[in-house]
Enzyme design. Structure first.
Site, mmCIF file in Angstrom:
data_model
loop_
_atom_site.group_PDB
_atom_site.id
_atom_site.type_symbol
_atom_site.label_atom_id
_atom_site.label_comp_id
_atom_site.label_asym_id
_atom_site.label_seq_id
_atom_site.Cartn_x
_atom_site.Cartn_y
_atom_site.Cartn_z
ATOM 1 N N GLU A 27 0.844 -1.188 0.000
ATOM 2 C CA GLU A 27 0.000 0.000 0.000
ATOM 3 C C GLU A 27 0.883 1.244 0.000
ATOM 4 O O GLU A 27 0.467 2.315 0.420
ATOM 5 C CB GLU A 27 -0.979 -0.002 1.168
ATOM 6 C CG GLU A 27 -0.410 -0.160 2.541
ATOM 7 C CD GLU A 27 -1.494 -0.142 3.609
ATOM 8 O OE1 GLU A 27 -2.051 0.943 3.864
ATOM 9 O OE2 GLU A 27 -1.789 -1.207 4.173
ATOM 10 N N CYS A 70 -3.627 -3.681 4.330
ATOM 11 C CA CYS A 70 -2.677 -4.661 4.867
ATOM 12 C C CYS A 70 -3.020 -6.104 4.534
ATOM 13 O O CYS A 70 -2.163 -6.987 4.631
ATOM 14 C CB CYS A 70 -2.574 -4.505 6.387
ATOM 15 S SG CYS A 70 -2.082 -2.851 6.899
ATOM 16 N N HIS A 91 -2.820 -9.879 12.187
ATOM 17 C CA HIS A 91 -2.268 -8.644 11.630
ATOM 18 C C HIS A 91 -1.911 -7.734 12.799
ATOM 19 O O HIS A 91 -2.712 -7.525 13.711
ATOM 20 C CB HIS A 91 -3.281 -7.969 10.722
ATOM 21 C CG HIS A 91 -2.938 -6.551 10.390
ATOM 22 N ND1 HIS A 91 -1.733 -6.202 9.808
ATOM 23 C CD2 HIS A 91 -3.606 -5.379 10.593
ATOM 24 C CE1 HIS A 91 -1.687 -4.890 9.644
ATOM 25 N NE2 HIS A 91 -2.807 -4.369 10.115
#
Length: 444
Positions: A82, A119, A243
């Site tokens: 990203e 993500c 995450h």
């Protein structure tokens, strides 16, 4: 057919910012805000000659060299990021070009792409490679999945302390040496604006909302996973990598997951005398009363010995690396997996056959749950990694140097800065081409 991750490599940014000793004093903040609240001690940053291409290429090169691979052995290169700097040309082509400079063959035959969904796109790229091999379209070749990001926030932003930079390269193949991926997946997805970059380099973040969305989508993904794989119980999994934008957020997700996995089990029966049973919606006249009761139960659950033991065994090992590198966006959950297996090796645990419950998330927003089974050669793979050496070799930077490095990677600034480290045996960025493309070379 067993498909999974055969090997992994990382490339950490070559600079280290100590949050407690350097960042906190400069910001006139209590160091505990970072070390205890966020759960972070340091962040990795890229030097002037580093970016998402060099970090990804260096991780991929190290992986290919260690596994004795040539370009012809790789059938696709997927990059998740990203932090892309081009709206058309994918980062995978730049990385392939770097690698072709050091190999005799080329990647002209390989499918290349770039994934974007905050993500979670690192896991989505993993899924793409898995499906490609399962569909028997790979012609015996493996896939190279690279998650690479420079996670910078605007100066003064609340997320500034969570910054980080690095790349994870993963080799996806049949009969993997590290972990096998489950066919079953679960998803939770909704149109959200918790974190986004609308034609801007630095993110716009609603921090409180982002935590809420993260937890909601994770819950949905777990429930969706159970709809195809059956009920999930806490004792079934050795580690639960999430995450990890910062360890403090994982603490919230872990508690939510444990509550879900222990509902209606013998564990809940054992906890009942001390904290009661989990509140259920139909026991309350309104939503507010139910939510208040859930919060009270969660606060009590967090303090129980049962939860503490599970957290220390299943969650804590996944955070070891993240505490010292910060947020790697697309690579974060994959760093968490590596961190858990690294701890197992250090503790002398035979993790062969153990299962991991992996929770990926991307703002905007989507979560994915799948499971992974540790393979027989996992320890050989962990022995070959130089994670500790990389982290130890980073150069500590002063706050003034941090300010310069931040400016050096700010696309809106044209100032020239000298590198703080001397490159050796790695790809570096060396300028701009005639069409404003970035150019790279390998430094012996």
């Amino acid at each position: 057919m067993t498909v999974g991750i055969d090997a992994m490599e990382i490339h950490a940014g070559k600079l280290r910012l100590d949050l407690a000793e350097t960042f906190a004093p400069a910001m006139d903040e209590d160091p505990g805000k970072y070390t205890k609240g966020l759960g972070l001690h340091a962040s990795s940053f890229p030097d002037v000659h580093e970016d998402i291409v060099t970090m990804g290429a260096n991780a991929a090169h190290r992986l290919m060299e260690r596994k004795g691979l040539e370009p012809d052995d790789i059938g696709r290169i997927d990059v998740a990021t990203e932090s892309a700097f081009d709206n058309s040309k994918p980062v995978s082509t730049y990385i392939a070009g770097c690698l072709e400079a050091v190999y005799e063959g080329d990647f002209h035959h390989a499918n290349k792409g770039e994934r974007k969904f905050a993500c979670i796109s690192g896991t989505q790229s993993l899924d793409d490679a898995y499906n490609w091999i399962r569909a028997d379209r790979n012609r015996g070749r493996a896939a190279l999945v690279i998650a690479t990001d420079t996670a910078l926030y605007a100066r003064g932003d609340a997320g500034e302390a969570t910054q980080g930079a690095g790349a994870v390269a993963m080799l996806i193949s049949e009969d993997p040496d590290l972990v096998a991926l489950s066919q079953e997946q679960g998803f939770g997805s909704a149109d959200e604006t918790d974190f986004l970059k609308p034609n801007q380099q630095f993110p716009s973040v609603d921090g409180k909302r982002s935590v809420q969305v993260y937890l909601a989508r994770m819950r949905e993904a777990l429930e969706d996973y159970e709809s195809v794989a059956g009920r999930v119980y806490s004792e079934e999994f050795r580690y639960v990598p999430f995450h990890t934008p910062f360890p403090g957020m994982v603490r919230k997700a872990a508690l939510l997951g444990y509550r879900h996995m222990t509902r209606g089990t013998a564990i809940e029966d054992d906890l009942e005398p001390a904290i009661g049973r989990q509140p259920l919606p139909d026991e309350f006249d309104d939503e507010s009363g139910y939510r208040d009761a859930v919060r009270e139960y969660m606060d009590a659950l967090k303090e129980t010995e049962q939860y503490g033991e599970w957290y220390d065994q299943a969650i804590e090992p996944t955070l070891d690396i993240a505490r010292h590198v910060g947020n790697w966006y697309t690579g974060s959950v994959h760093v968490a997996r590596l961190s858990a297996l690294r701890r197992a090796r250090e503790d002398g645990i035979d993790a062969t056959g153990e299962r991991l419950l992996v929770g990926s998330y991307g703002s905007g927003a989507q979560a994915e749950i799948h499971t992974e089974t540790v393979q027989e050669e996992w320890e050989t793979e962990l022995d070959a990694l130089d994670i500790d050496d990389q982290l130890d070799d980073r150069r500590d930077i002063s706050f003034e140097e941090y300010e310069e490095i931040h400016d050096a990677h700010n696309h809106a600034k044209d100032d020239e800065f000298d590198a703080l480290t001397t490159p050796s045996g790695e790809f570096v960025r060396d300028g701009q081409g005639p069409m404003n493309e970035r150019t790279y070379r390998y430094v012996e």
